[in-house]
Enzyme design. Structure first.
Site, PDB file in Angstrom:
ATOM      1  CD  GLU A 130       1.333 -50.871 -11.451  1.00 38.30           C
ATOM      2  OE1 GLU A 130       1.134 -50.433 -12.598  1.00 38.30           O
ATOM      3  OE2 GLU A 130       2.464 -51.067 -10.980  1.00 38.30           O
ATOM      4  CG  ASP A 158       5.900 -47.040 -19.983  1.00 38.92           C
ATOM      5  OD1 ASP A 158       5.416 -47.074 -21.136  1.00 38.92           O
ATOM      6  OD2 ASP A 158       5.658 -47.896 -19.121  1.00 38.92           O
ATOM      7  CB  THR A 171       0.140 -49.169 -19.721  1.00 41.67           C
ATOM      8  OG1 THR A 171       1.528 -49.103 -20.034  1.00 41.67           O
ATOM      9  CG2 THR A 171      -0.035 -49.864 -18.382  1.00 41.67           C
TER      10      THR A 171
END
Length: 278
Positions: A63, A81, A86
């Protein structure tokens, strides 16, 4: 900070998230017989503190291109995305509900915190990639909140409640060891556990159609290979996840070595980067 995975996601968004029209049939592959582990070692689960630390480092390697997972509490960006912002140690997203749940929990344990004022906006943008009501200061306030031990504990709590504990519990119910529980955990981190065909529960269902887990008398290695086949299929359904190296050059490596207890030393690659835990 753009990591290899996040670069891939951003580039993929520009190219368009093309879905593969025809599912590729998952299939179990053969692998060398695993080393038999008995006694106390075999009874240890991924929830053992030392094993959990390993799990967090391996996920962080994929990640964040780093084993330093604790440095990610403050991380936040829009990686283009389609999921909005995020952030944090597990990639909480403003567009998928888990970031909202996190901030709600944080506000329950610490009313009036720096992120509480964003709750109305987080409720409105849930399910979209919108930043409405969040910009321009949400990212700065997130980083500020990450300095608060209560916020870090809140991230740990939501990680465990939504992702870690369900995957470990399901793994134990299926009779798989530490590696299998980690394989479940990494899958639920990326895919969630919703009702869509690529969610964790449906990846598992696809695997169960090909092999039996140990709880049903099946071979653990054969079953985990079937699960990873199903996981690869799921990843390829979304262009942003189509690089399957976190399976091919990490989890498959451990499985082929018969390291069902995820014992150190561990060596693996993700998106071309090499990692080691001694």
């Amino acid at each position: 900070m753009f990591t290899p995975r996040r670069k891939l996601l951003a580039i993929s968004a520009l190219l368009g998230s093309a879905l593969i029209a025809a599912p590729v049939a998952a299939h179990a592959t053969t692998a060398p017989a695993p080393t038999v582990e008995t006694g106390a070692a075999a009874a240890v689960g991924l929830d053992d503190p030392a094993k959990k630390e390993i799990a967090m480092k391996i996920v962080s390697s994929a990640e964040n291109s780093s084993l330093d997972w604790k440095a990610q509490y403050k991380y936040i960006e829009d990686i283009d995305d389609g999921r909005g912002y995020t952030a944090g140690i597990i990639g909480f997203c403003s567009g998928t509900g888990d970031m909202l749940d996190l901030v709600e929990h944080y506000t329950q344990i610490k009313p009036g915190n720096v992120l509480a004022k964003y709750l109305p906006a987080l409720r409105k943008v849930d399910g979209s990639d919108s930043h409405a009501g969040l910009d321009p200061n949400f990212t700065k306030d997130w980083a500020k909140a990450a300095q608060d031990a209560d916020f870090r504990k809140a991230q740990d709590h939501e990680r465990d409640r939504v992702y870690f504990n369900p995957s470990v519990n399901q793994g134990k119910a299926d009779g798989v060891g530490v590696l299998g529980q980690f394989i479940y955990y990494d899958a639920i981190v990326m895919h969630g556990d919703g009702g869509d065909s690529t969610s964790f529960r449906n990846i598992r269902k696809r695997a169960l159609s090909k092999a039996k887990p140990p709880s049903q008398g099946g071979n653990e290695t054969a079953y985990l290979n079937a699960f990873l086949d199903a996981r690869v299929w799921a990843m390829k359904q979304e262009e942003a996840h189509s690089d399957t190296s976190r399976v091919d050059t990490a989890q498959r490596v451990f499985l082929k070595k018969g390291n069902l207890n995820l014992n150190t030393p561990l060596d693996w690659k993700v998106y071309g980067d090499s990692f080691h835990i001694g």
